[in-house]
Design a protein around this motif. Structure first.
Motif, mmCIF file in Angstrom:
data_model
loop_
_atom_site.group_PDB
_atom_site.id
_atom_site.type_symbol
_atom_site.label_atom_id
_atom_site.label_comp_id
_atom_site.label_asym_id
_atom_site.label_seq_id
_atom_site.Cartn_x
_atom_site.Cartn_y
_atom_site.Cartn_z
ATOM 1 N N LEU A 7 29.290 1.618 1.143
ATOM 2 C CA LEU A 7 30.222 0.486 1.107
ATOM 3 C C LEU A 7 29.577 -0.737 1.740
ATOM 4 N N ASN A 8 28.829 -0.516 2.823
ATOM 5 C CA ASN A 8 28.145 -1.624 3.482
ATOM 6 C C ASN A 8 27.152 -2.294 2.541
ATOM 7 N N GLN A 9 26.410 -1.485 1.760
ATOM 8 C CA GLN A 9 25.464 -2.033 0.788
ATOM 9 C C GLN A 9 26.194 -2.848 -0.281
ATOM 10 N N TRP A 10 27.308 -2.313 -0.749
ATOM 11 C CA TRP A 10 28.070 -2.981 -1.806
ATOM 12 C C TRP A 10 28.654 -4.306 -1.307
ATOM 13 N N LEU A 11 29.206 -4.291 -0.076
ATOM 14 C CA LEU A 11 29.755 -5.518 0.495
ATOM 15 C C LEU A 11 28.654 -6.525 0.801
ATOM 16 N N TRP A 12 27.505 -6.061 1.224
ATOM 17 C CA TRP A 12 26.363 -6.944 1.469
ATOM 18 C C TRP A 12 25.942 -7.619 0.168
ATOM 19 N N ARG A 13 26.000 -6.875 -0.929
ATOM 20 C CA ARG A 13 25.653 -7.444 -2.241
ATOM 21 C C ARG A 13 26.603 -8.594 -2.587
ATOM 22 N N TRP A 14 27.916 -8.352 -2.397
ATOM 23 C CA TRP A 14 28.894 -9.385 -2.739
ATOM 24 C C TRP A 14 28.891 -10.526 -1.729
ATOM 25 N N HIS A 15 28.557 -10.246 -0.497
ATOM 26 C CA HIS A 15 28.386 -11.296 0.495
ATOM 27 C C HIS A 15 27.233 -12.210 0.073
ATOM 28 N N PHE A 16 26.184 -11.610 -0.419
ATOM 29 C CA PHE A 16 25.015 -12.351 -0.889
ATOM 30 C C PHE A 16 25.384 -13.223 -2.092
ATOM 31 N N ILE A 17 26.090 -12.631 -3.064
ATOM 32 C CA ILE A 17 26.489 -13.375 -4.263
ATOM 33 C C ILE A 17 27.411 -14.542 -3.894
ATOM 34 N N LYS A 371 23.596 3.816 -7.345
ATOM 35 C CA LYS A 371 24.400 4.167 -8.519
ATOM 36 C C LYS A 371 25.496 5.171 -8.170
ATOM 37 N N ASN A 372 25.365 5.824 -7.037
ATOM 38 C CA ASN A 372 26.365 6.812 -6.616
ATOM 39 C C ASN A 372 27.594 6.183 -5.969
ATOM 40 N N PHE A 373 27.531 4.858 -5.754
ATOM 41 C CA PHE A 373 28.654 4.217 -5.063
ATOM 42 C C PHE A 373 29.865 4.061 -5.975
ATOM 43 N N ASN A 374 31.015 4.416 -5.433
ATOM 44 C CA ASN A 374 32.288 4.227 -6.127
ATOM 45 C C ASN A 374 33.182 3.395 -5.224
ATOM 46 N N ALA A 375 33.582 2.216 -5.707
ATOM 47 C CA ALA A 375 34.330 1.277 -4.866
ATOM 48 C C ALA A 375 35.612 1.876 -4.306
ATOM 49 N N GLY A 376 36.277 2.697 -5.064
ATOM 50 C CA GLY A 376 37.522 3.294 -4.591
ATOM 51 C C GLY A 376 38.722 2.406 -4.864
ATOM 52 N N TYR A 377 39.896 3.030 -4.828
ATOM 53 C CA TYR A 377 41.121 2.308 -5.170
ATOM 54 C C TYR A 377 41.445 1.206 -4.166
ATOM 55 N N GLY A 378 41.168 1.448 -2.902
ATOM 56 C CA GLY A 378 41.493 0.468 -1.871
ATOM 57 C C GLY A 378 40.770 -0.850 -2.100
ATOM 58 N N VAL A 380 39.375 -1.903 -4.961
ATOM 59 C CA VAL A 380 39.814 -2.480 -6.235
ATOM 60 C C VAL A 380 41.150 -3.205 -6.064
ATOM 61 N N ILE A 381 42.076 -2.567 -5.358
ATOM 62 C CA ILE A 381 43.384 -3.190 -5.125
ATOM 63 C C ILE A 381 43.228 -4.477 -4.315
ATOM 64 N N ALA A 382 42.332 -4.458 -3.320
ATOM 65 C CA ALA A 382 42.094 -5.649 -2.498
ATOM 66 C C ALA A 382 41.539 -6.796 -3.345
ATOM 67 N N LEU A 383 40.616 -6.469 -4.269
ATOM 68 C CA LEU A 383 40.040 -7.495 -5.148
ATOM 69 C C LEU A 383 41.079 -8.057 -6.105
ATOM 70 N N ILE A 384 41.912 -7.185 -6.643
ATOM 71 C CA ILE A 384 42.973 -7.639 -7.554
ATOM 72 C C ILE A 384 43.946 -8.547 -6.802
ATOM 73 N N PHE A 385 44.291 -8.155 -5.582
ATOM 74 C CA PHE A 385 45.201 -8.968 -4.765
ATOM 75 C C PHE A 385 44.601 -10.346 -4.504
ATOM 76 N N MET A 386 43.316 -10.390 -4.134
ATOM 77 C CA MET A 386 42.666 -11.670 -3.872
ATOM 78 C C MET A 386 42.544 -12.487 -5.142
ATOM 79 N N GLY A 387 42.361 -11.808 -6.277
ATOM 80 C CA GLY A 387 42.294 -12.506 -7.549
ATOM 81 C C GLY A 387 43.596 -13.205 -7.897
#
Length: 418
Positions: A7-17, A371-378, A380-387
């Motif tokens: 999750l830290n890697q995934w969030l770091w990626r989006w922090h970078f973007i 490639k093994n990372f799965n964002a999870g429902y939490g 996804v729901i947070a992203l949809i809410f922010m969207g």
């Protein structure tokens, strides 16, 4: 707190973007915001020959002053600021916000001392650069998009940073100086960003009411829930009783002064033949002390008194964060906003320097995610809410995701068949 590595890697990626999208703009916004804090200090000596008069002789009546102002202004004045000092010129106001025009009358020489327009001058240009990048409505939406991504930067940055190395409390205060320039600037970015993150979220809350999409949606919620200003706050729906003679402006000024209201006191003129006078004060140091009195324009009798408690909850919250954003609660607030602007500039510039030292030629340097990372429902729901909360962010996120899908598609097309 033990962090999820994937999750830290995934969030770091989006922090970078998020940083790639917004940091160049954030540098501009932080610098212009910091400069705009000096608006009053910059404009006061420039406007002093207009706003200050020599208190010599007998002043003409306020009614005569209104006649002078009304004859000189392009639009009929809708309000007057009550002068509290003898050497203060009387200010008559027409329009609101960027369309506001103030005409000042010297009551001792019975002449207009000058005019100040809100949409003129250096600080107005700084404000337009800060709010819309000098690009009109399109620029306002760009700033709104940047502000939305800044929320993402803050939330992801705090998670990625804490704890980002095993150095105890020292890691939260002191950047590493012996591990190269890139690490040093990275630490400067992370530490300054961590300490300013909470304040930044509050500052952003004060910025979004000015935006096109989020601001409009917020106003819609206010209207639906009836948590904005009551209509009567602006005198709408209030009427004077029929009379033969109207109360003079001088009598209304005496009434306003007798109320001994704190802050800047204004008299709103009747908006129609049967409208009412409205006396109110602007007092940012304590919003709770702001009141509004409405008076019959014929008899001068009170029609309605309203306090800050009569204003809807969302509007009160909105006005609080907007005043905080502009450093209007006093010296402590002003210096705090200046500190936020400086730290935001330091945080942004150090991030850009660190990125330039990290980036390889020909590559964007976007962090990879397993490639093994799965964002999870939490997540996804947070992203949809922010969207939904920040629609322009949601739209940009969708476009980025589509871009990644297209990239993956063509990469697979180029791969040789087994």
């Amino acid at each position: 707190m033990k962090k999820n590595k994937l999750l830290n890697q995934w969030l770091w990626r989006w922090h970078f973007i998020a940083g790639l999208i917004s940091l160049p703009f954030i540098v501009v916004l932080s610098l212009t915001g910091g400069i705009y804090l000096f608006k009053d200090k910059y404009e006061k000596p420039i406007q002093e020959p207009i706003t200050t008069v020599a208190a010599v002789g007998t002043p003409i009546s306020y009614q005569k002053q209104w006649e002078l102002a009304n004859a000189r202004m392009e639009n009929k004045p809708n309000a007057m600021v009550v002068p509290m000092n003898p050497d203060q010129a009387t200010e008559f106001v027409s329009g609101r916000f960027s369309h506001k025009t103030s005409l000042f009358v010297d009551p001792y020489r019975a002449k207009v001392s000058g005019t100040v327009k809100a949409n003129e001058g250096l600080m107005y240009k700084v404000r337009k650069l800060h709010g819309e990048l000098l690009m009109g409505s399109f620029g306002t939406k760009v700033v709104e998009l940047v502000a939305s991504w800044l929320v993402v930067l803050i939330l992801t940055g705090v998670y990625v940073f804490w704890p980002f190395r095993n150095q105890g409390l020292k890691a939260f205060f002191i950047p590493r100086v012996k591990e190269g320039k890139r690490i040093f600037f990275r630490d400067v970015h992370a530490i300054s960003g961590f300490w300013v993150s909470g304040l930044l979220l509050l500052v952003l809350a004060g910025a979004f009411p000015w935006t096109d999409v989020v601001g409009s949606n917020f106003k819609w919620v206010q209207d639906v829930t009836q948590t904005g200003y009551p209509n009567t706050w602006m005198g709408i729906g209030l009427k004077s009783e029929t009379g033969t003679k109207k109360v003079s402006l001088d009598d209304m000024v005496e009434t306003a002064k007798a109320l001994e209201l704190p802050g800047t006191v204004s008299i709103g003129f009747p908006k129609s033949e049967m409208g009412v006078y409205s006396i109110s004060n602007t007092y940012y140091r304590d919003l709770e002390k702001q009141v509004k009195y409405h008076y019959d324009q014929f008899s001068g009798e009170p029609v309605l008194k309203q306090t800050w408690a009569d204003v809807g909850l969302l509007m009160r919250g909105r006005m609080w964060v907007m005043a905080f954003h502009q450093g209007q609660f006093g010296a402590w607030n002003w210096y705090l906003m200046l500190l936020v602007a400086l730290l935001l500039a330091v945080m942004s510039i150090s991030a850009l320097v660190s990125y330039s030292l990290r980036k390889r030629k020909g590559h964007w340097g976007v962090p990879k995610v397993s490639k093994n990372f799965n964002a999870g429902y939490g997540v996804v729901i947070a992203l949809i809410f922010m969207g939904f909360l920040f629609p322009l962010f949601g739209l940009s996120l969708l476009l980025i995701w589509m871009g990644f899908q297209v990239k993956v598609y063509f990469r697979k097309r180029r791969e040789p068949a087994m």
